[in-house]
Design a protein around this motif. Structure first.
Motif, PDB file in Angstrom:
ATOM      1  N   PHE A   1       0.778  -1.327  -0.098  1.00 55.02           N
ATOM      2  CA  PHE A   1      -0.267   0.230  -0.324  1.00 55.02           C
ATOM      3  C   PHE A   1       1.042   1.713  -0.037  1.00 55.02           C
ATOM      4  O   PHE A   1       2.083   1.116   0.490  1.00 55.02           O
ATOM      5  CB  PHE A   1      -0.837  -0.213   1.053  1.00 55.02           C
ATOM      6  CG  PHE A   1      -1.736   1.511   0.686  1.00 55.02           C
ATOM      7  CD1 PHE A   1      -2.682   1.835   0.880  1.00 55.02           C
ATOM      8  CD2 PHE A   1      -1.640   1.823   2.430  1.00 55.02           C
ATOM      9  CE1 PHE A   1      -3.154   2.586   0.434  1.00 55.02           C
ATOM     10  CE2 PHE A   1      -2.440   2.739   3.313  1.00 55.02           C
ATOM     11  CZ  PHE A   1      -3.250   3.429   1.720  1.00 55.02           C
ATOM     12  N   MET A   2       0.246   2.185  -1.164  1.00 54.83           N
ATOM     13  CA  MET A   2       1.514   3.492  -1.120  1.00 54.83           C
ATOM     14  C   MET A   2       0.218   4.734  -1.111  1.00 54.83           C
ATOM     15  O   MET A   2      -0.295   4.416  -1.852  1.00 54.83           O
ATOM     16  CB  MET A   2       2.136   2.990  -1.985  1.00 54.83           C
ATOM     17  CG  MET A   2       3.008   5.118  -2.423  1.00 54.83           C
ATOM     18  SD  MET A   2       4.243   4.939  -3.349  1.00 54.83           S
ATOM     19  CE  MET A   2       5.133   5.957  -2.747  1.00 54.83           C
ATOM     20  N   SER A   3       0.461   5.428   0.559  1.00 59.85           N
ATOM     21  CA  SER A   3      -0.943   5.867   0.199  1.00 59.85           C
ATOM     22  C   SER A   3      -0.244   8.069  -0.374  1.00 59.85           C
ATOM     23  O   SER A   3       1.074   7.782   0.074  1.00 59.85           O
ATOM     24  CB  SER A   3      -1.810   5.823   2.108  1.00 59.85           C
ATOM     25  OG  SER A   3      -2.358   7.267   2.467  1.00 59.85           O
ATOM     26  N   ALA A   4      -1.097   8.773   0.134  1.00 62.20           N
ATOM     27  CA  ALA A   4      -0.659   9.655  -0.398  1.00 62.20           C
ATOM     28  C   ALA A   4      -0.416  11.179   1.063  1.00 62.20           C
ATOM     29  O   ALA A   4      -0.257  11.933   0.558  1.00 62.20           O
ATOM     30  CB  ALA A   4      -1.488  10.824  -1.248  1.00 62.20           C
ATOM     31  N   ASP A   5      -0.829   9.844   2.159  1.00 60.86           N
ATOM     32  CA  ASP A   5      -0.625  10.591   3.333  1.00 60.86           C
ATOM     33  C   ASP A   5      -0.419   9.703   4.405  1.00 60.86           C
ATOM     34  O   ASP A   5      -0.912   8.651   3.870  1.00 60.86           O
ATOM     35  CB  ASP A   5      -1.531  11.579   3.972  1.00 60.86           C
ATOM     36  CG  ASP A   5      -2.967  10.877   4.433  1.00 60.86           C
ATOM     37  OD1 ASP A   5      -3.174   9.886   3.891  1.00 60.86           O
ATOM     38  OD2 ASP A   5      -3.878  11.514   4.935  1.00 60.86           O
ATOM     39  N   GLU A   6       0.164  10.842   5.140  1.00 58.96           N
ATOM     40  CA  GLU A   6       0.923   9.485   6.356  1.00 58.96           C
ATOM     41  C   GLU A   6      -0.602   9.255   7.327  1.00 58.96           C
ATOM     42  O   GLU A   6      -0.123   8.323   8.097  1.00 58.96           O
ATOM     43  CB  GLU A   6       1.219  10.095   7.596  1.00 58.96           C
ATOM     44  CG  GLU A   6       2.881  10.846   6.730  1.00 58.96           C
ATOM     45  CD  GLU A   6       4.048   9.538   5.882  1.00 58.96           C
ATOM     46  OE1 GLU A   6       3.365   8.660   7.429  1.00 58.96           O
ATOM     47  OE2 GLU A   6       5.300   9.974   4.999  1.00 58.96           O
ATOM     48  N   ALA A   7      -1.574   9.885   7.422  1.00 61.72           N
ATOM     49  CA  ALA A   7      -2.317   9.362   8.289  1.00 61.72           C
ATOM     50  C   ALA A   7      -3.677   8.205   7.722  1.00 61.72           C
ATOM     51  O   ALA A   7      -3.717   7.837   8.838  1.00 61.72           O
ATOM     52  CB  ALA A   7      -3.636  10.861   8.131  1.00 61.72           C
ATOM     53  N   LYS A   8      -4.007   7.994   6.807  1.00 63.70           N
ATOM     54  CA  LYS A   8      -4.237   6.909   6.260  1.00 63.70           C
ATOM     55  C   LYS A   8      -2.758   5.585   6.548  1.00 63.70           C
ATOM     56  O   LYS A   8      -3.789   4.804   7.474  1.00 63.70           O
ATOM     57  CB  LYS A   8      -4.555   6.613   5.275  1.00 63.70           C
ATOM     58  CG  LYS A   8      -5.245   7.709   4.575  1.00 63.70           C
ATOM     59  CD  LYS A   8      -6.592   7.490   5.034  1.00 63.70           C
ATOM     60  CE  LYS A   8      -7.776   8.928   4.718  1.00 63.70           C
ATOM     61  NZ  LYS A   8      -6.963  10.093   5.172  1.00 63.70           N
ATOM     62  N   MET A   9      -1.771   5.553   6.695  1.00 66.87           N
ATOM     63  CA  MET A   9      -1.267   4.183   6.531  1.00 66.87           C
ATOM     64  C   MET A   9      -1.049   4.645   8.125  1.00 66.87           C
ATOM     65  O   MET A   9      -0.998   3.831   9.154  1.00 66.87           O
ATOM     66  CB  MET A   9       0.184   5.199   6.259  1.00 66.87           C
ATOM     67  CG  MET A   9       1.497   4.119   6.190  1.00 66.87           C
ATOM     68  SD  MET A   9       1.010   2.827   5.008  1.00 66.87           S
ATOM     69  CE  MET A   9       0.965   2.925   3.529  1.00 66.87           C
ATOM     70  N   ASP A  10      -1.248   5.613   8.793  1.00 65.86           N
ATOM     71  CA  ASP A  10      -1.033   5.495  10.792  1.00 65.86           C
ATOM     72  C   ASP A  10      -1.759   4.983  11.656  1.00 65.86           C
ATOM     73  O   ASP A  10      -1.967   4.066  11.527  1.00 65.86           O
ATOM     74  CB  ASP A  10      -1.272   7.006  11.168  1.00 65.86           C
ATOM     75  CG  ASP A  10       0.232   8.050  10.900  1.00 65.86           C
ATOM     76  OD1 ASP A  10       1.463   7.341  10.789  1.00 65.86           O
ATOM     77  OD2 ASP A  10      -0.103   9.312  11.442  1.00 65.86           O
ATOM     78  N   ASP A  11      -3.364   5.299   9.595  1.00 66.13           N
ATOM     79  CA  ASP A  11      -4.595   4.369  11.521  1.00 66.13           C
ATOM     80  C   ASP A  11      -4.276   2.615  10.467  1.00 66.13           C
ATOM     81  O   ASP A  11      -4.634   1.758  11.407  1.00 66.13           O
ATOM     82  CB  ASP A  11      -5.503   4.908  10.104  1.00 66.13           C
ATOM     83  CG  ASP A  11      -7.016   4.075  10.860  1.00 66.13           C
ATOM     84  OD1 ASP A  11      -7.386   3.838  12.477  1.00 66.13           O
ATOM     85  OD2 ASP A  11      -8.026   4.001   9.691  1.00 66.13           O
TER      86      ASP A  11
END
Length: 326
Positions: A136-146
């Motif tokens: 998974f590669m997200s455009a922000d850290e928040a989604k990855m944090d979750d």
């Protein structure tokens, strides 16, 4: 490959044992395994006794036991098959660059990559719902944090890879003049497209920037939210809105939209793209190799050619350059 090796070993073992056992049953002469020869063979009455039937069954049963044991020793043989494609979930803004990077990886690894591009929020929800993503590669850290808090990521595989920049775009034939974001306030601008500011990273970045400039409350009645940043760009290109906020990486590829203003990197929120391996019951060994591959010189050259910048540390949505990362 390992699965094929186990199966080959089973066949060889079976043939060897059957030949040896039936050799004893026929008085010392090995019975051919080939069906053609077996049809030509006259089997004596003695082979039809219980003893000889047991001898004929023994190699099959023994070989099956060995095969089961081999699979217990190599439980991931099927998962490690190179035939399994790598499933990569990536933010919509990465589509062009990641497709090109994926093609390079396919050549290096002689494998296949399947991409799923959408907004980071949608992809994160899909992963939580059990979608079989490998990376998974997200455009922000928040989604990855979750996802990390929920135990959906493989430990020590996450890192921030890229950065981006917000820009204001207008239709290519627009007569609108902009020197900065404040020129969106006049009544001549009635509709501004941006990715959904409640959940989509590009929209969240834009809202954060406009709030810092004390313009969000003024401009929010004009906002037309879209499913993702590509949809916001499409709204501008079609002329359905007068202006829109998108990423630089999307805008520079468009022939139907013009960039009128680039939000200075030192004034806007830090835009960060983290990547990680998704936790699964059976991990695809290509996942870790792909995540490592993304940081190599050739993939980074491709990303930079698409307008991305290299990320140097982990940041969160809304964090300003120079501030301490949480």
């Amino acid at each position: 490959m390992r699965l094929m090796t186990v199966w080959t070993a089973f066949r060889i073992l079976y043939r060897l044992l059957r030949t040896l056992v039936l050799s004893g049953a026929s008085g010392g002469h090995a019975l051919p395994i080939c069906l053609k020869h077996r049809l030509c063979l006259k089997v004596g009455r003695g082979l039809r006794t219980r003893r000889h039937r047991t001898q004929a069954i023994f190699p099959t049963m023994f070989s099956i036991c060995v095969l089961v044991s081999l699979f217990r020793i190599f439980p991931n043989a099927r998962a490690e098959s190179p035939a399994d494609p790598l499933l990569v979930f990536a933010a919509a803004s990465l589509a062009d660059a990641m497709t090109e990077v994926g093609q390079a990886f396919e050549v290096v690894e002689s494998t296949e990559i399947v991409f799923n591009f959408a907004s980071s929020s949608i992809l994160a929800r899909q992963i939580k719902s059990g979608a079989p993503a490998d990376v998974f590669m997200s455009a922000d850290e928040a989604k990855m944090d979750d996802l990390e808090r929920g135990g959906w990521l493989v430990a020590d595989t996450r890192h921030s890879l890229l950065g981006n920049q917000l820009v204001i775009v207008v239709p290519v034939d627009s007569q609108l003049k902009l020197s900065d974001e404040r020129d969106l306030v006049p009544a001549s601008v009635t509709r501004i497209a941006l990715a959904d500011p409640r959940s989509v990273p590009a929209g969240i970045y834009t809202r954060t920037f406009l709030q810092d400039q004390r313009l969000w409350d003024t401009l929010v009645p004009k906002v037309i939210p879209t499913a993702n940043v590509r949809a916001a760009l499409a709204a501008v290109e079609s002329g359905n809105v007068e202006a829109g906020f998108v990423y630089l990486t999307d805008a520079i590829r468009s022939t139907r939209a013009s960039i009128l203003y680039r939000v200075p990197i030192d004034e806007g929120p830090v835009i960060s793209y983290p990547v990680a391996v998704v936790r699964k019951d059976r991990l695809n060994p290509l996942a870790t190799r792909f995540v490592s591959f993304l940081s190599q010189p050739e993939p980074m050259r491709i990303f930079i050619s698409h307008g991305f910048i290299e990320s140097v540390r982990k940041v969160s949505v809304g964090e300003k350059p120079g501030s301490e990362a949480p």
